[in-house]
Design a protein around this motif. Structure first.
Motif, PDB file in Angstrom:
ATOM      1  N   GLY A  54      34.540 -29.833  -0.737  1.00  0.00           N
ATOM      2  CA  GLY A  54      35.634 -29.850  -1.701  1.00  0.00           C
ATOM      3  C   GLY A  54      35.403 -28.745  -2.704  1.00  0.00           C
ATOM      4  N   ASN A  55      35.407 -29.074  -3.958  1.00  0.00           N
ATOM      5  CA  ASN A  55      35.154 -28.032  -4.946  1.00  0.00           C
ATOM      6  C   ASN A  55      33.743 -28.138  -5.521  1.00  0.00           C
ATOM      7  OD1 ASN A  55      35.491 -30.301  -6.450  1.00  0.00           O
ATOM      8  ND2 ASN A  55      37.101 -29.503  -7.806  1.00  0.00           N
ATOM      9  N   VAL A  56      32.901 -28.912  -4.860  1.00  0.00           N
ATOM     10  CA  VAL A  56      31.549 -29.125  -5.388  1.00  0.00           C
ATOM     11  C   VAL A  56      30.538 -28.339  -4.566  1.00  0.00           C
ATOM     12  CG1 VAL A  56      29.782 -30.834  -5.900  1.00  0.00           C
ATOM     13  CG2 VAL A  56      32.189 -31.422  -6.171  1.00  0.00           C
ATOM     14  N   THR A  57      29.779 -27.504  -5.221  1.00  0.00           N
ATOM     15  CA  THR A  57      28.730 -26.755  -4.533  1.00  0.00           C
ATOM     16  C   THR A  57      27.617 -27.700  -4.112  1.00  0.00           C
ATOM     17  OG1 THR A  57      29.210 -24.800  -5.821  1.00  0.00           O
ATOM     18  CG2 THR A  57      27.061 -24.887  -4.791  1.00  0.00           C
ATOM     19  N   CYS A  58      27.264 -27.651  -2.836  1.00  0.00           N
ATOM     20  CA  CYS A  58      26.229 -28.578  -2.364  1.00  0.00           C
ATOM     21  C   CYS A  58      25.042 -27.860  -1.757  1.00  0.00           C
ATOM     22  CB  CYS A  58      26.819 -29.563  -1.374  1.00  0.00           C
ATOM     23  SG  CYS A  58      27.486 -28.788   0.094  1.00  0.00           S
ATOM     24  N   LEU A  59      25.179 -26.569  -1.497  1.00  0.00           N
ATOM     25  CA  LEU A  59      24.045 -25.806  -0.964  1.00  0.00           C
ATOM     26  C   LEU A  59      24.098 -24.404  -1.533  1.00  0.00           C
ATOM     27  CD1 LEU A  59      22.817 -25.699   2.719  1.00  0.00           C
ATOM     28  CD2 LEU A  59      23.142 -23.581   1.454  1.00  0.00           C
ATOM     29  N   LEU A  60      22.953 -23.943  -1.995  1.00  0.00           N
ATOM     30  CA  LEU A  60      22.853 -22.591  -2.540  1.00  0.00           C
ATOM     31  C   LEU A  60      21.751 -21.851  -1.805  1.00  0.00           C
ATOM     32  CD1 LEU A  60      22.950 -23.357  -6.356  1.00  0.00           C
ATOM     33  CD2 LEU A  60      24.663 -22.024  -5.123  1.00  0.00           C
ATOM     34  N   ALA A  61      22.016 -20.629  -1.475  1.00  0.00           N
ATOM     35  CA  ALA A  61      20.975 -19.820  -0.831  1.00  0.00           C
ATOM     36  C   ALA A  61      21.155 -18.370  -1.233  1.00  0.00           C
ATOM     37  CB  ALA A  61      21.052 -19.971   0.684  1.00  0.00           C
ATOM     38  N   ASP A  62      20.156 -17.825  -1.889  1.00  0.00           N
ATOM     39  CA  ASP A  62      20.128 -16.400  -2.191  1.00  0.00           C
ATOM     40  C   ASP A  62      19.053 -15.795  -1.317  1.00  0.00           C
ATOM     41  OD1 ASP A  62      21.880 -17.074  -4.133  1.00  0.00           O
ATOM     42  OD2 ASP A  62      20.621 -16.462  -5.836  1.00  0.00           O
ATOM     43  N   MET A  63      19.377 -14.747  -0.622  1.00  0.00           N
ATOM     44  CA  MET A  63      18.321 -14.103   0.176  1.00  0.00           C
ATOM     45  C   MET A  63      18.803 -12.816   0.802  1.00  0.00           C
ATOM     46  SD  MET A  63      18.240 -16.512   3.529  1.00  0.00           S
ATOM     47  CE  MET A  63      19.510 -17.742   3.527  1.00  0.00           C
ATOM     48  N   GLY A  64      17.841 -11.969   1.072  1.00  0.00           N
ATOM     49  CA  GLY A  64      18.059 -10.849   1.969  1.00  0.00           C
ATOM     50  C   GLY A  64      17.547 -11.304   3.316  1.00  0.00           C
ATOM     51  N   LEU A  65      18.317 -11.073   4.344  1.00  0.00           N
ATOM     52  CA  LEU A  65      17.971 -11.648   5.647  1.00  0.00           C
ATOM     53  C   LEU A  65      17.990 -10.567   6.714  1.00  0.00           C
ATOM     54  CD1 LEU A  65      17.367 -14.393   6.909  1.00  0.00           C
ATOM     55  CD2 LEU A  65      19.807 -14.712   7.218  1.00  0.00           C
ATOM     56  N   GLN A  66      16.899 -10.509   7.448  1.00  0.00           N
ATOM     57  CA  GLN A  66      16.796  -9.539   8.539  1.00  0.00           C
ATOM     58  C   GLN A  66      16.351 -10.263   9.800  1.00  0.00           C
ATOM     59  OE1 GLN A  66      13.453  -6.464   8.863  1.00  0.00           O
ATOM     60  NE2 GLN A  66      15.169  -5.193   8.200  1.00  0.00           N
ATOM     61  N   LEU A  67      16.970  -9.924  10.909  1.00  0.00           N
ATOM     62  CA  LEU A  67      16.606 -10.548  12.172  1.00  0.00           C
ATOM     63  C   LEU A  67      16.053  -9.500  13.107  1.00  0.00           C
ATOM     64  CD1 LEU A  67      19.824 -12.112  11.663  1.00  0.00           C
ATOM     65  CD2 LEU A  67      18.212 -13.631  12.736  1.00  0.00           C
ATOM     66  N   ASN A  68      15.038  -9.877  13.804  1.00  0.00           N
ATOM     67  CA  ASN A  68      14.402  -9.000  14.784  1.00  0.00           C
ATOM     68  C   ASN A  68      14.370  -9.791  16.077  1.00  0.00           C
ATOM     69  OD1 ASN A  68      12.756  -7.298  16.235  1.00  0.00           O
ATOM     70  ND2 ASN A  68      10.957  -7.532  14.896  1.00  0.00           N
TER      71      ASN A  68
END
Ligand SMILES: *[C@@H]1O[C@H](CO)[C@@H](O)[C@H](O)[C@H]1NC(C)=O
Ligand SMILES: *[C@@H]1O[C@H](CO)[C@@H](O)[C@H](O)[C@H]1NC(C)=O
Ligand SMILES: *[C@@H]1O[C@H](CO)[C@@H](O)[C@H](O)[C@H]1NC(C)=O
Ligand SMILES: *[C@@H]1O[C@H](CO)[C@@H](O)[C@H](O)[C@H]1NC(C)=O
Ligand SMILES: *[C@@H]1O[C@H](CO)[C@@H](O)[C@H](O)[C@H]1NC(C)=O
Ligand SMILES: *[C@@H]1O[C@H](CO)[C@@H](O)[C@H](O)[C@H]1NC(C)=O
Ligand SMILES: *[C@@H]1O[C@H](CO)[C@@H](O)[C@H](O)[C@H]1NC(C)=O
Ligand SMILES: *[C@@H]1O[C@H](CO)[C@@H](O)[C@H](O)[C@H]1NC(C)=O
Ligand SMILES: *[C@@H]1O[C@H](CO)[C@@H](O)[C@H](O)[C@H]1NC(C)=O
Ligand SMILES: *[C@@H]1O[C@H](CO)[C@@H](O)[C@H](O)[C@H]1NC(C)=O
Ligand SMILES: *[C@@H]1O[C@H](CO)[C@@H](O)[C@H](O)[C@H]1NC(C)=O
Ligand SMILES: *[C@@H]1O[C@H](CO)[C@@H](O)[C@H](O)[C@H]1NC(C)=O
Length: 428
Positions: free
Chosen positions: A245-259
């Protein structure tokens, strides 16, 4: 409705002695103009059962003498279809869909006939088999051709198709074959934000060289555009949010690299940075399972979080799916990374490399994640990873101390041993 009688022709490209054989097929409309073409090298690897109940593998290339019978340009009511028939009843088919601005490959179908004993010797089941897969790839802008020099893999059940040197265009109007390429991600390894790469000719100064002894100033210009392996830049840090809905339930800050190893044989490693601006975020939030799904162009990364003992959360699963036209899919749902208390966030600013499977590694940078109990759209207190902590410098010291202690121990026992044996000799 006008009946569409396509004139189907085939152009076979010359295969030089040293040149690898690329198949080129063109489909013509009723005005004898190219409406669809495909140009590719395609290697099939097919596992089949033999009469002695063994599994045999047949590897062969799409020959360059294919028939395009059954292909269509498409019209107002039908979509284009490229059908390449070859050998003893085999065919490779691609069909397309479109809207006003973009077109897609829809389904790739491969039909093979195990009755062809030159390809399937001793096959136990003789007959025609069909494999098909819907292909998820980004929309190709109309009047662009799809270009992919690097190999891409599509695996459907027991059939592996390896495409390389691909160029394909459908919906060609009035035979105007496009020179504007839509390049696959495999050809642009550093996913920098450059959707329309203008390939202006490099400004090579061809003025006569000066007779002075000064070094010629042409040296910095590469004479031939040899692909120089570019160093992979650091991934940009994204701020990803999942809401219910309008409620934040997950936060993730990151730089992401896949190999990851495209063909899963740990040789052809490919590195992709997730570019936040090109990424769409989705996910789910539950009581003891949450997920974050990032879709960047052809790359989908899903991170699954779980709670254990009602007190700690951790990264439990990573699912990766990379398409176009091939598919790399890998997942592991028994991980235990990024552990922190429920109600707090996990933080790690240092570069961390995580093994997901033998074929997939994940690198994070400036990571902060909170998959549960987010309040007020903000991260709660952070629990920092060991690498970030001031104590991590103690590790080498601790190892050194332990090693020194061990050496001391060995020395002491040696001396005691010698003394003992000495006394032993004396007593005899
Ligand atoms: C079939 O498999 C068995 C055991 O894996 C092997 O000993 C045998 O040589 C195989 N036969 C053929 C024809 O490959
Ligand atoms: C397709 O549509 C265009 C206009 O939208 C029309 O002029 C043309 O006749 C149609 N062609 C066929 C085959 O229906
Ligand atoms: C492409 O082919 C598949 C299978 O033959 C079919 O299900 C699908 O509807 C086709 N797509 C279009 C756009 O015609
Ligand atoms: C097919 O089977 C026969 C007998 O089992 C064997 O001699 C022959 O080598 C097999 N051919 C191939 C290509 O495996
Ligand atoms: C396979 O080949 C045999 C003999 O060449 C033929 O009788 C049979 O109909 C073929 N089957 C298929 C499915 O092509
Ligand atoms: C693509 O084609 C070129 C020229 O035909 C050839 O030199 C090159 O090896 C091919 N690349 C791949 C990946 O097959
Ligand atoms: C090449 O460089 C010169 C001077 O830097 C500039 O005037 C010229 O427009 C450039 N040519 C191209 C094709 O970019
Ligand atoms: C040639 O030498 C002159 C004078 O030293 C210099 O101005 C000019 O840039 C040089 N040109 C090249 C192509 O090196
Ligand atoms: C979320 O929506 C509800 C009702 O739709 C509203 O009462 C509440 O204030 C909203 N919360 C936020 C953070 O916008
Ligand atoms: C990707 O992983 C492989 C295998 O661990 C490794 O050899 C390679 O250096 C890695 N590449 C990068 C850019 O991290
Ligand atoms: C990403 O988008 C944001 C806001 O739209 C912008 O400020 C930022 O410069 C963009 N980053 C890149 C690398 O384009
Ligand atoms: C998944 O990760 C666990 C823990 O790192 C590892 O033991 C396991 O081998 C992995 N599974 C696969 C399929 O790689």
């Amino acid at each position: 409705m006008k009946s569409y009688k396509n004139l189907l022709l085939l152009i076979v490209m010359g295969c030089g002695v040293l040149q690898s054989c690329a198949m080129r097929a063109e489909v013509y409309d009723n005005n004898n103009k190219t409406c669809l073409y495909g140009n590719m090298e395609l290697q099939f690897t097919i596992k089949y059962e033999t009469i002695d109940k063994n599994v045999s593998t047949s590897v062969f290339l799409l020959p360059n003498n294919v028939s395009t019978t059954g292909s269509t340009c498409g019209d107002n009511t039908t979509e284009p279809l490229l059908k390449l028939g070859f050998g003893n009843g085999h065919s490779f088919t691609v069909n397309f869909t479109h809207n006003q601005t973009v077109y897609h490959v829809d389904v790739i179908t491969f039909v093979y006939n195990t009755n062809d004993s030159s390809i399937f010797p001793n096959a136990s089941a003789k007959g025609v088999f069909t494999v098909a897969s819907k292909v998820t790839m980004p929309g190709l802008p109309m009047d662009n051709y799809y270009k992919c020099v690097n190999p891409e893999i599509l695996i459907i059940n027991n059939v592996t198709m390896k495409f390389s040197n691909v160029s394909v265009q459908a919906y060609i109007k009035d035979g105007n074959v496009s020179k504007q390429a839509f390049e696959c991600s495999a050809d642009t390894p550093t996913t920098t934000l450059a959707p329309n790469v203008t390939t202006s000719a490099p400004n090579v100064t061809t003025s006569a060289p000066n007779v002075t002894t000064s070094a010629p100033n042409v040296t910095t210009v590469a004479p031939t555009p040899t692909p120089v392996p570019t160093p992979i830049p650091k991934p940009e840090v994204g701020n990803y949010v999942v809401k219910t809905g309008n409620v934040t339930c997950l936060l993730a800050d990151m730089g992401l690299q896949l190999n990851f190893s495209i063909t899963k044989n740990q040789s052809d490693w490919k590195v992709i940075n997730i570019v936040p601006n090109d990424t769409s975020t989705s996910g789910t939030c539950g009581i003891d399972t949450s997920s974050l799904k990032l879709q960047e162009k052809q790359m989908m990364v899903e991170l699954v979080f779980a709670v254990k003992n009602s007190t700690k959360f951790y990264l439990k699963g990573v699912n990766v799916n990379h398409t176009i036209p091939g598919q790399f899919a890998e997942s592991n749902n028994s991980l235990e990374y990024w552990e922190a208390s429920v109600g707090s966030s996990y933080m790690c600013n240092k570069n961390q490399n995580f093994k997901i499977t033998d074929n997939l590694f994940l690198t994070t940078l400036d990571l902060r994640v909170q998959p549960f109990n987010v309040t007020d759209n903000k991260f709660s207190t952070a629990e920092e990873c060991f690498l970030d902590s001031d104590l991590s410098f103690l590790v080498p010291i601790a190892v050194g101390v332990a090693l020194g202690f061990l050496i001391l121990l060995v020395l002491i026992s040696y001396i005691i041993g010698r003394k003992k044996s000495h006394t032993g000799y004396q007593s005899v």
